[in-house]
Scaffold this motif. Structure first.
Motif, PDB file in Angstrom:
ATOM      1  N   ASN A  41       0.800  -1.216   0.000  1.00  0.00           N
ATOM      2  CA  ASN A  41       0.000   0.000   0.000  1.00  0.00           C
ATOM      3  C   ASN A  41       0.844   1.283   0.000  1.00  0.00           C
ATOM      4  N   PRO A  42       1.854   1.432   0.880  1.00  0.00           N
ATOM      5  CA  PRO A  42       2.645   2.680   0.853  1.00  0.00           C
ATOM      6  C   PRO A  42       3.368   2.898  -0.468  1.00  0.00           C
ATOM      7  N   TYR A  43       3.874   1.837  -1.084  1.00  0.00           N
ATOM      8  CA  TYR A  43       4.570   1.987  -2.358  1.00  0.00           C
ATOM      9  C   TYR A  43       3.604   2.417  -3.467  1.00  0.00           C
ATOM     10  N   ILE A  44       2.461   1.743  -3.535  1.00  0.00           N
ATOM     11  CA  ILE A  44       1.486   2.048  -4.583  1.00  0.00           C
ATOM     12  C   ILE A  44       0.978   3.478  -4.446  1.00  0.00           C
ATOM     13  N   THR A  45       0.612   3.858  -3.232  1.00  0.00           N
ATOM     14  CA  THR A  45       0.085   5.209  -3.018  1.00  0.00           C
ATOM     15  C   THR A  45       1.135   6.268  -3.360  1.00  0.00           C
ATOM     16  N   SER A  46       2.370   6.031  -2.959  1.00  0.00           N
ATOM     17  CA  SER A  46       3.446   6.987  -3.265  1.00  0.00           C
ATOM     18  C   SER A  46       3.630   7.132  -4.767  1.00  0.00           C
TER      19      SER A  46
ATOM     20  N   GLY B 141       1.793   9.307 -10.929  1.00  0.00           N
ATOM     21  CA  GLY B 141       0.561   8.910 -11.594  1.00  0.00           C
ATOM     22  C   GLY B 141      -0.405  10.052 -11.828  1.00  0.00           C
ATOM     23  N   ASP B 142      -1.674   9.694 -11.949  1.00  0.00           N
ATOM     24  CA  ASP B 142      -2.716  10.632 -12.368  1.00  0.00           C
ATOM     25  C   ASP B 142      -3.454  11.304 -11.221  1.00  0.00           C
TER      26      ASP B 142
ATOM     27  N   ASN C 244      -2.693   4.627 -12.136  1.00  0.00           N
ATOM     28  CA  ASN C 244      -4.065   5.095 -11.940  1.00  0.00           C
ATOM     29  C   ASN C 244      -4.794   4.157 -10.986  1.00  0.00           C
ATOM     30  N   LEU C 245      -5.387   4.721  -9.940  1.00  0.00           N
ATOM     31  CA  LEU C 245      -6.031   3.900  -8.918  1.00  0.00           C
ATOM     32  C   LEU C 245      -7.154   3.049  -9.484  1.00  0.00           C
ATOM     33  N   TYR C 246      -7.977   3.597 -10.352  1.00  0.00           N
ATOM     34  CA  TYR C 246      -9.150   2.877 -10.844  1.00  0.00           C
ATOM     35  C   TYR C 246      -8.750   1.720 -11.747  1.00  0.00           C
TER      36      TYR C 246
END
Length: 523
Positions: free
Chosen positions: A35-40, A46-47, A107-109
């Motif tokens: 989670n911390p890596y993806i969010t960062s 990212g977008d 992109n989160l979605y």
């Protein structure tokens, strides 16, 4: 036969194949580490520059929804095309979803579709067939066979948490970019080093490739036993006279071993109420089960209890980052927590075998509530307190996943237990959505302390609901009154069949029934 089946090679190859598959799909528990890596990465490359850890929790929610909804599909396909091809299909979907996240991680979605829903659906399809296949090869040792395979599921995140962390952040660089949200009482820290951010997309290719390789090898080893060559248990109970045994008179007996599908005494009907050991004395139909007050009671109980699992699996690392700077230390805590989750399922299941569902769930819930109420204070106690509390929490709530199927079977009977458990598990789909919504909307308003207190409150509420549950029959012993009633019924039937009372037969009934009274009854 029971001993000789362990000496053949094929069952162990099937078990090893199942372990390989479960090691790969079980890595979904490592999402809290990712989670911390993806969010960062999404914030800085990212977008969506304003994304938070709570927003990224929706990826895990989609993973849980996909897992729960696809288990039915896996069971159905296993009957149609076999265990190997069903497991391979689910495996390729899951590893494909991980690999495709290389293209969607900006992109989160999009990431919710690949690393969330696609990974979860594949995991659900591939989950059950390695277990059932291994149990069919070792019918006299089904608990051991299933335990070995599912141990791989628990160990998966233990291995891949380390792989993820040492690939992305080998130099143990601390998160150094604070959140810029206004009016937020909780400051989140993100990774801003270019070297770390550059590796994040590549880790999905690495993981997807490793998963696929393990899964292909595992599926090659998984094969269903030929129907005419399946080992059949012929273990005999030395306390029972073979001459007094006869086939069961009902078809829906839940035991599969031939030796256990024998009534105790020839021409005497065994009492279905005690053989089924369900709360209602028999297996309820799905419609009957849904009409009882216990079904919604258990559904709501599961919903509240599951919040601890969803929240901790998502946020244990991001909470630790607020007072611990070492990324490697946090990864090591997650590595310890994962096997504790797996061990807890065996431990709490064994306790339930001994003491039944209600007291066991109350003990589990009490432990989890106390740990949650004090978890936030580990930020003041220091990193080593955090390293103790986090695995302990995983040990407590992990037991839910052994107690839930236990109480489903002991309440409604074994005949439709799998389907009813699937319906009860839909509570986790809703629970995951509620938890993700709360994390994304409330973290800034009430902080980690407020969210942890909220989850602890739901845990206490679930214990209150558990107190409303009538304790099911104990699995290990029947009351003396029940045994005496059963003895009288058997004596009456014996006298009716034989025309007179045989002292030897009566003695055999009493001894046999006393033996039943202390014998473990499997669900």
């Amino acid at each position: 036969m029971a001993g000789s089946e362990l000496l053949t090679v094929r069952p162990w190859l099937v078990i090893f194949g199942g372990i390989l598959v479960h090691l790969s799909i079980g890595s979904y528990y490592s999402f809290g580490n990712m989670n911390p890596y993806i969010t960062s990465y999404i914030r800085l490359r990212g977008d969506q520059p304003d994304i938070t850890f709570g927003d990224t929790a929706w990826v895990y929610t989609l993973l849980v929804i996909g897992l729960g909804s696809a288990m039915f599909v896996g069971g159905y396909l296993g009957e149609k095309i076999g265990s190997r091809w069903t497991t391979l299909l689910g495996s390729l979907i899951s590893s494909g979803g991980v690999a495709l996240s290389y293209f969607t991680c900006h992109n989160l979605y999009y990431l919710m579709l690949t690393y969330g829903l696609m990974f979860g659906v594949g995991t659900g399809i591939a989950y059950v067939n390695p277990l059932t296949c291994a149990m069919r090869w070792l019918p006299s040792h089904r608990g051991m066979a299933s335990g070995l395979v599912v141990a791989g599921f628990g160990a998966g995140s233990t291995i891949f948490t380390q792989v993820q962390t040492y690939f992305i952040n080998p130099d143990d660089i601390a998160a150094n970019v604070p959140s810029t949200a206004v009016d937020c009482i909780q400051t989140e820290m993100y990774f801003g080093e270019d070297a770390i951010l550059d590796r994040i997309p590549n880790v999905f290719l690495l993981l997807g490739g490793v998963y696929a390789a393990m899964q292909i090898v595992g599926c090659l080893l998984i094969t269903d036993p030929p129907e005419n060559a399946m080992p059949v248990s012929t273990e005999e109970d030395p306390l029972i006279d073979k001459d007094l045994m006869a086939p069961c008179e009902y078809e829906d007996h839940y035991q599969m071993d031939t030796s256990l599908c024998l009534c105790r005494v020839k021409r005497w009907k065994i009492n279905k109420q005690f053989s089924k050991q369900s709360l209602f004395g028999r297996s309820l139909s799905v419609k009957e089960a849904l009409r009882t007050y216990l079904f919604p009671l258990l559904w709501i109980t599961f919903l509240f209890m599951g919040q601890a699992t969803v929240y901790l699996a998502n946020m244990y690392k991001t909470f630790g980052q607020t007072f611990i700077s070492s990324d490697h230390f946090l990864a090591n805590v997650g590595t310890i927590a994962s096997p504790m989750n797996a061990i807890s399922r065996v431990f709490w299941g064994a306790v339930a075998d001994r003491y039944s569902y209600k007291p066991t769930m109350l003990a589990l819930g009490s432990l989890c509530s106390v740990l949650l109420m004090t978890y936030y204070f580990t930020s003041d106690m220091g990193r080593y307190a955090y390293a103790v509390w986090t695995p302990a929490l995983f040990f407590s709530f992990g037991g839910n996943y052994s107690l839930w199927p236990f109480v489903t079977t002991s309440t409604f009977g074994p005949k439709h237990a799998a389907f009813l458990y699937g319906l009860l598990f839909t509570s986790q789909m809703l629970g995951g959505s509620v938890a993700a919504l709360a994390q994304s909307q409330l973290t800034c308003a009430i902080g980690y302390g407020g969210l942890i207190s909220l989850v602890a409150g739901l845990q206490v509420t679930s214990m209150i609901l558990t107190l409303m549950y009538p304790d099911p029959p104990n699995r290990r012993e029947r009351s003396k009154k029940e045994v005496q009633v059963d003895v009288r019924e058997r004596k009456a039937m014996a006298e009716h069949d034989q025309g007179d009372s045989s002292p030897d037969a009566s003695m055999q009934i009493e001894n046999d029934t006393e033996h039943e009274g202390v014998e473990s009854t499997h669900f």
